[in-house]
Write an enzyme that holds these catalytic residues in place. Structure first.
Site, PDB file in Angstrom:
ATOM      1  N   LYS A   9       0.827  -1.206   0.000  1.00  0.00           N
ATOM      2  CA  LYS A   9       0.000   0.000   0.000  1.00  0.00           C
ATOM      3  C   LYS A   9       0.872   1.272   0.000  1.00  0.00           C
ATOM      4  O   LYS A   9       2.085   1.187   0.157  1.00  0.00           O
ATOM      5  CB  LYS A   9      -0.907  -0.002   1.237  1.00  0.00           C
TER       6      LYS A   9
HETATM    7  C1  LIG Z   1      -9.778  -2.838  -1.643  1.00  0.00           C
HETATM    8  C2  LIG Z   1      -9.247  -3.519  -0.423  1.00  0.00           C
HETATM    9  N1  LIG Z   1     -10.080  -3.746   0.598  1.00  0.00           N
HETATM   10  C3  LIG Z   1      -9.662  -4.330   1.735  1.00  0.00           C
HETATM   11  C4  LIG Z   1      -8.354  -4.731   1.893  1.00  0.00           C
HETATM   12  C5  LIG Z   1      -7.982  -5.443   3.154  1.00  0.00           C
HETATM   13  O1  LIG Z   1      -6.937  -4.890   3.849  1.00  0.00           O
HETATM   14  P1  LIG Z   1      -6.028  -5.809   4.794  1.00  0.00           P
HETATM   15  O2  LIG Z   1      -5.192  -6.671   3.903  1.00  0.00           O
HETATM   16  O3  LIG Z   1      -5.228  -4.836   5.589  1.00  0.00           O
HETATM   17  O4  LIG Z   1      -6.936  -6.609   5.650  1.00  0.00           O
HETATM   18  C6  LIG Z   1      -7.449  -4.505   0.866  1.00  0.00           C
HETATM   19  C7  LIG Z   1      -6.046  -4.894   1.026  1.00  0.00           C
HETATM   20  O5  LIG Z   1      -5.455  -5.628   0.317  1.00  0.00           O
HETATM   21  C8  LIG Z   1      -7.902  -3.907  -0.334  1.00  0.00           C
HETATM   22  O6  LIG Z   1      -7.079  -3.721  -1.369  1.00  0.00           O
END
Ligand SMILES: Cc1ncc(COP(=O)(O)O)c(C=O)c1O
Length: 374
Positions: free
Chosen positions: A186
């Site tokens: 990210k």
């Molecule tokens: C669009 C989207 N939503 C939710 C997430 C979930 O985040 P995390 O991996 O921190 O749980 C991500 C991460 O990859 C994402 O790209």
């Protein structure tokens, strides 16, 4: 003619001595969790996205789940989201027993099409989870108006969009509840981690209780007022986040520059569709660089050529409704969201991060041209 491979990874975080220094400070303080670094990270994060309140959590997924729980989503409810996203955008509602409903996307922005969202609303719809896919802001005004008209909760999955702007203001400043994520690909990373930003003080207080096993406001350590989870972030990660926010402007500028270079290198490749450009209302924060291969291209063959030369790629994004567990559980099949399905079969992520070297990008572009026979 064989070309010597070189390693060009798909993504890379930007970490340096500053994060090391801050982490050492936390370690020496002895306060590894529930300490002051979390408050500081939250305050700085809220200011960055222009929202009044922020609650840090263990992941973006955890943040989305907490907002679904706070929205009162229950078994049998329907939650509308994008099929062209990471699975967490739908799973967050499934955790609370809701049925995910997929509305199709806009072919240009790859974000939810507000007209498709409105058409998908039924008596059972409880919430909309919008997704700012690949850092491009959703149609926030339209979605907020739809949510208001139908009495629905709107959650913005901004996990890929830190630094994006909508109608001249940072995304997050439009009054919506939004979730941000910090996995190492990210814009900023804390290793794992996330933040929920909100404009409601009540939601903020609930978030802080629910992430911490439902502890009562101002109550004792073992005083639990509601069912919660352990979705806490810790001070080490919060400190890394503070270091990352300090260099956010440089990270975003680097990503802009790299995206601009790809646009120059690939702009004249026949049939290749590049990520959509900003307009007056939408300013992307570059998360990944995803291109759409010309119709009829054998994507797997392209991936093979790129991989043979050491270039990282990813099939961003498979449609959520076509994942095996979704098909089995809800009977979803091809044809449900034709635009998302078409895009999903043709899109490909190229190596992308703030400090990607110009000669690596040139190598990627040249290899992609070769793979496309151009
Ligand atoms: C669009 C989207 N939503 C939710 C997430 C979930 O985040 P995390 O991996 O921190 O749980 C991500 C991460 O990859 C994402 O790209």
């Amino acid at each position: 003619m064989s070309v010597a491979p070189r390693h060009v990874g798909l993504s890379a975080p930007w970490l340096d001595e500053r994060e090391e220094e801050l982490v050492v400070e936390v370690l020496r303080s002895g306060r590894l969790s529930l300490g002051p670094w979390i408050d500081r990270f939250e305050e700085e994060f809220a200011a960055t996205v222009g929202a009044p309140f922020a609650a840090a959590v263990s992941s973006g997924t955890a943040g989305l789940h907490l907002l679904c729980a706070i929205a009162g989503i229950e078994p049998g409810d329907e939650v509308i989201t994008s099929p062209y996203s990471f699975v967490a955008s739908a799973n967050c509602a499934v955790y609370e027993g809701a049925v995910p409903v997929f509305a199709d996307i806009d072919p240009r922005t790859l974000n939810l099409d507000p007209a498709a969202v409105e058409a998908a609303i039924t008596q059972r719809t409880k919430a909309i989870v919008a997704v700012d896919i690949f850092g491009y802001p959703s149609e926030m005004d339209e979605l907020q108006a739809i949510a208001e008209r139908h009495g629905l909760t709107l959650i913005d999955d901004s996990c890929e969009a830190l630094g994006a702007r909508y109608k001249g203001h940072p995304l997050g400043a439009q009054g919506q509840d939004a979730v941000w994520a910090f996995y190492p690909n990210k814009q900023i990373t804390t290793g794992e981690g996330g933040v929920v930003t909100t404009w409601s003080e009540e939601t903020w207080k609930l978030l802080k209780s629910l992430r911490n096993q439902g502890r009562a406001d101002g109550g004792g350590w073992l005083d639990h007022a509601r069912l919660g989870w352990n979705y806490r972030i810790d001070d080490i990660r919060a400190a890394i986040g503070i270091g990352q926010l300090e260099k956010l402007d440089r990270i975003l500028a680097g990503r802009n520059e790299v995206a601009g270079r790809y646009a120059e290198l690939l702009g004249d490749v026949d049939g290749l569709v590049l990520p959509c450009l900003n307009d007056d209302d939408h300013e992307r924060s570059w998360f990944v660089y995803v291109v759409e291969l010309p119709a009829g291209t054998d994507r797997e063959a392209v991936i093979r050529v790129l991989e043979e030369r050491g270039i990282g790629t990813a099939r961003y994004l498979p449609c959520i409704h076509l994942q095996s567990y979704m098909r089995e559980r809800y009977g979803f099949a091809e044809g449900l969201c034709p635009i998302a399905e078409d895009k999903s079969s043709r899109t490909l992520a190229l190596p992308f991060h703030a400090r990607l070297a110009a000669d690596d990008q040139a190598f990627v572009a040249e290899t992609l041209r070769h793979a496309l026979g151009q």
